[in-house]
Design a protein around this motif. Structure first.
Motif, mmCIF file in Angstrom:
data_model
loop_
_atom_site.group_PDB
_atom_site.id
_atom_site.type_symbol
_atom_site.label_atom_id
_atom_site.label_comp_id
_atom_site.label_asym_id
_atom_site.label_seq_id
_atom_site.Cartn_x
_atom_site.Cartn_y
_atom_site.Cartn_z
ATOM 1 N N ILE A 11 9.469 -7.991 -5.149
ATOM 2 C CA ILE A 11 8.445 -8.449 -4.212
ATOM 3 C C ILE A 11 7.304 -7.444 -4.206
ATOM 4 O O ILE A 11 7.525 -6.245 -4.388
ATOM 5 C CB ILE A 11 9.041 -8.622 -2.802
ATOM 6 C CG1 ILE A 11 8.070 -9.347 -1.873
ATOM 7 C CG2 ILE A 11 9.464 -7.290 -2.222
ATOM 8 C CD1 ILE A 11 8.707 -9.780 -0.566
ATOM 9 N N ARG A 12 6.077 -7.959 -4.044
ATOM 10 C CA ARG A 12 4.934 -7.059 -3.980
ATOM 11 C C ARG A 12 4.613 -6.756 -2.520
ATOM 12 O O ARG A 12 4.495 -7.665 -1.704
ATOM 13 C CB ARG A 12 3.701 -7.664 -4.667
ATOM 14 C CG ARG A 12 2.544 -6.678 -4.723
ATOM 15 C CD ARG A 12 1.462 -7.076 -5.682
ATOM 16 N NE ARG A 12 1.860 -6.990 -7.070
ATOM 17 C CZ ARG A 12 2.008 -5.859 -7.750
ATOM 18 N NH1 ARG A 12 1.829 -4.701 -7.145
ATOM 19 N NH2 ARG A 12 2.352 -5.866 -9.016
ATOM 20 N N CYS A 13 4.483 -5.486 -2.208
ATOM 21 C CA CYS A 13 4.236 -5.074 -0.832
ATOM 22 C C CYS A 13 2.854 -5.526 -0.374
ATOM 23 O O CYS A 13 1.852 -5.250 -1.049
ATOM 24 C CB CYS A 13 4.344 -3.552 -0.716
ATOM 25 S SG CYS A 13 3.962 -2.926 0.944
ATOM 26 N N PRO A 14 2.767 -6.218 0.760
ATOM 27 C CA PRO A 14 1.468 -6.681 1.254
ATOM 28 C C PRO A 14 0.614 -5.561 1.837
ATOM 29 O O PRO A 14 -0.573 -5.745 2.079
ATOM 30 C CB PRO A 14 1.858 -7.684 2.349
ATOM 31 C CG PRO A 14 3.169 -7.199 2.850
ATOM 32 C CD PRO A 14 3.875 -6.626 1.644
ATOM 33 N N GLY A 42 7.118 2.293 3.579
ATOM 34 C CA GLY A 42 7.575 2.051 4.933
ATOM 35 C C GLY A 42 7.300 0.662 5.460
ATOM 36 O O GLY A 42 7.775 0.294 6.534
ATOM 37 N N ALA A 43 6.530 -0.125 4.741
ATOM 38 C CA ALA A 43 6.175 -1.466 5.205
ATOM 39 C C ALA A 43 7.354 -2.436 5.093
ATOM 40 O O ALA A 43 8.218 -2.291 4.225
ATOM 41 C CB ALA A 43 4.990 -2.009 4.393
ATOM 42 N N PHE A 44 7.379 -3.417 5.977
ATOM 43 C CA PHE A 44 8.421 -4.445 5.981
ATOM 44 C C PHE A 44 8.254 -5.377 4.791
ATOM 45 O O PHE A 44 7.166 -5.892 4.539
ATOM 46 C CB PHE A 44 8.348 -5.236 7.283
ATOM 47 C CG PHE A 44 9.261 -6.434 7.341
ATOM 48 C CD1 PHE A 44 10.605 -6.279 7.651
ATOM 49 C CD2 PHE A 44 8.782 -7.714 7.085
ATOM 50 C CE1 PHE A 44 11.456 -7.371 7.711
ATOM 51 C CE2 PHE A 44 9.615 -8.813 7.147
ATOM 52 C CZ PHE A 44 10.953 -8.647 7.459
ATOM 53 N N LEU A 58 15.727 -16.020 5.719
ATOM 54 C CA LEU A 58 14.939 -14.993 5.049
ATOM 55 C C LEU A 58 13.568 -14.942 5.707
ATOM 56 O O LEU A 58 12.906 -15.972 5.864
ATOM 57 C CB LEU A 58 14.768 -15.306 3.555
ATOM 58 C CG LEU A 58 16.033 -15.474 2.720
ATOM 59 C CD1 LEU A 58 15.658 -15.693 1.256
ATOM 60 C CD2 LEU A 58 16.948 -14.270 2.854
ATOM 61 N N GLN A 59 13.134 -13.763 6.082
ATOM 62 C CA GLN A 59 11.807 -13.575 6.654
ATOM 63 C C GLN A 59 11.024 -12.637 5.752
ATOM 64 O O GLN A 59 11.478 -11.535 5.440
ATOM 65 C CB GLN A 59 11.895 -12.983 8.061
ATOM 66 C CG GLN A 59 10.539 -12.841 8.753
ATOM 67 C CD GLN A 59 10.629 -12.153 10.105
ATOM 68 O OE1 GLN A 59 11.297 -11.135 10.237
ATOM 69 N NE2 GLN A 59 9.969 -12.710 11.114
ATOM 70 N N LEU A 60 9.843 -13.074 5.301
ATOM 71 C CA LEU A 60 9.061 -12.242 4.402
ATOM 72 C C LEU A 60 7.582 -12.327 4.746
ATOM 73 O O LEU A 60 7.079 -13.387 5.147
ATOM 74 C CB LEU A 60 9.285 -12.638 2.941
ATOM 75 C CG LEU A 60 8.802 -13.996 2.466
ATOM 76 C CD1 LEU A 60 8.593 -13.967 0.951
ATOM 77 C CD2 LEU A 60 9.818 -15.084 2.790
ATOM 78 N N PRO A 61 6.870 -11.212 4.614
ATOM 79 C CA PRO A 61 5.435 -11.192 4.911
ATOM 80 C C PRO A 61 4.652 -11.853 3.787
ATOM 81 O O PRO A 61 5.027 -11.780 2.617
ATOM 82 C CB PRO A 61 5.116 -9.695 5.005
ATOM 83 C CG PRO A 61 6.135 -9.050 4.115
ATOM 84 C CD PRO A 61 7.376 -9.883 4.238
ATOM 85 N N ASN A 156 -0.283 9.537 4.949
ATOM 86 C CA ASN A 156 -0.018 8.102 4.954
ATOM 87 C C ASN A 156 -0.237 7.504 3.564
ATOM 88 O O ASN A 156 -1.234 7.778 2.906
ATOM 89 C CB ASN A 156 -0.934 7.402 5.964
ATOM 90 C CG ASN A 156 -0.688 5.911 6.031
ATOM 91 O OD1 ASN A 156 0.416 5.437 5.803
ATOM 92 N ND2 ASN A 156 -1.741 5.156 6.328
ATOM 93 N N THR A 157 0.719 6.699 3.110
ATOM 94 C CA THR A 157 0.573 6.002 1.825
ATOM 95 C C THR A 157 0.408 4.497 2.006
ATOM 96 O O THR A 157 0.294 3.762 1.034
ATOM 97 C CB THR A 157 1.805 6.265 0.926
ATOM 98 O OG1 THR A 157 2.996 5.834 1.603
ATOM 99 C CG2 THR A 157 1.919 7.737 0.581
ATOM 100 N N ARG A 158 0.395 4.050 3.259
ATOM 101 C CA ARG A 158 0.206 2.625 3.547
ATOM 102 C C ARG A 158 -1.281 2.365 3.762
ATOM 103 O O ARG A 158 -1.775 2.273 4.878
ATOM 104 C CB ARG A 158 1.020 2.219 4.777
ATOM 105 C CG ARG A 158 2.512 2.382 4.607
ATOM 106 C CD ARG A 158 3.258 2.078 5.900
ATOM 107 N NE ARG A 158 3.023 0.728 6.387
ATOM 108 C CZ ARG A 158 3.557 0.232 7.495
ATOM 109 N NH1 ARG A 158 4.349 0.989 8.225
ATOM 110 N NH2 ARG A 158 3.299 -0.996 7.875
ATOM 111 N N ILE A 159 -2.005 2.265 2.671
ATOM 112 C CA ILE A 159 -3.448 2.105 2.714
ATOM 113 C C ILE A 159 -3.813 0.621 2.679
ATOM 114 O O ILE A 159 -3.392 -0.110 1.787
ATOM 115 C CB ILE A 159 -4.118 2.835 1.525
ATOM 116 C CG1 ILE A 159 -3.654 4.307 1.471
ATOM 117 C CG2 ILE A 159 -5.632 2.727 1.625
ATOM 118 C CD1 ILE A 159 -3.963 5.090 2.720
#
Length: 229
Positions: A11-14, A42-44, A58-61, A156-159
């Motif tokens: 899955i690709r992180c949003p 750290g992202a869901f 299943l729950q996915l962003p 932070n790496t969640r840019i």
């Protein structure tokens, strides 16, 4: 009889855009009845909840809808040999795959092109000043993020990335720093192609474009940037 106890998620992180692979074990769900998968940033990424009927929620962003989709899937499908496609019900955009490692690894390559294809179909090219340069700059930025080269000085790496007609704006929600990556000219593309990492300045502001990075261009030749959003 061989019973499959492990399946693979791609899955690709949003949030950071990284392509993530995770092994899911049915034993991890025993007892608790639920499992949450997170990105290395750290992202869901995915939530799994077992139901009494031997099925799972299943729950996915969704990167397209900017919300979370919920899908019910049977245990036989989730842990079976066939690969399951996780898609946005609104757009049909493929968000990820669950199945055998070999098949999932091969299919995961399409996650890099699925969003661009959808943007083409919806006519998003008319939105950008230079669609070809924009798409290539997006791909370069994706490669940088996949290799861990997109981060902020605050740690932070969640840019987050906002897309405008002539640029990408990188935003750190932790310290509110911003880095603008222009994507309008061939020179802008050349600049990001020569970059292997982008570090946002803590509480600061930076630009990555042909004017701020090329010593051959002076202020006299600098043209006015389009700041429309």
């Amino acid at each position: 009889m061989l019973i499959t106890t492990v399946t693979t998620l791609a899955i690709r992180c949003p949030e950071c855009g990284a392509l993530e692979f995770h092994n899911l074990s049915r034993f991890a769900l025993s007892g608790r009845g639920k499992l949450q998968i997170s990105c290395s940033c750290g992202a869901f990424l995915l939530g799994i909840v077992s139901k009494p009927s031997r099925s799972y929620w299943l729950q996915l962003p969704c990167v397209f809808c900017e919300t979370k989709h919920v899908r019910e899937i049977s245990g036989s499908r989730l842990w079976g040999k066939k690969t399951n496609t996780l898609a946005c019900p609104e757009s049909g955009l493929e968000l990820g795959f669950i199945g055998s490692y070999e098949e999932v690894k091969g299919l995961a390559e399409t996650l890099d092109t699925g969003l661009e294809t959808l943007m083409d179909e919806l006519g998003y090219d008319e939105y950008f000043n230079n669609p070809e340069v924009m798409h290539q700059v997006m791909q370069c930025l994706q490669d940088i993020a996949d290799n861990g080269g997109l981060y902020c000085q605050c740690g932070n790496t969640r840019i987050e990335v906002d897309v405008f007609l002539d640029r990408l704006e990188l935003h750190c929600k932790e310290c509110d720093s911003i880095n603008i990556v222009y994507a309008e000219t061939e020179e802008d593309l050349t600049v990001i192609q020569q970059v292997d990492s982008i570090e946002l300045a803590q509480h600061g502001f930076k630009c990555l474009d042909s004017f701020s990075n090329s010593p051959k261009l002076t202020k006299k030749t600098r043209r006015k940037r389009n700041k429309q959003s």
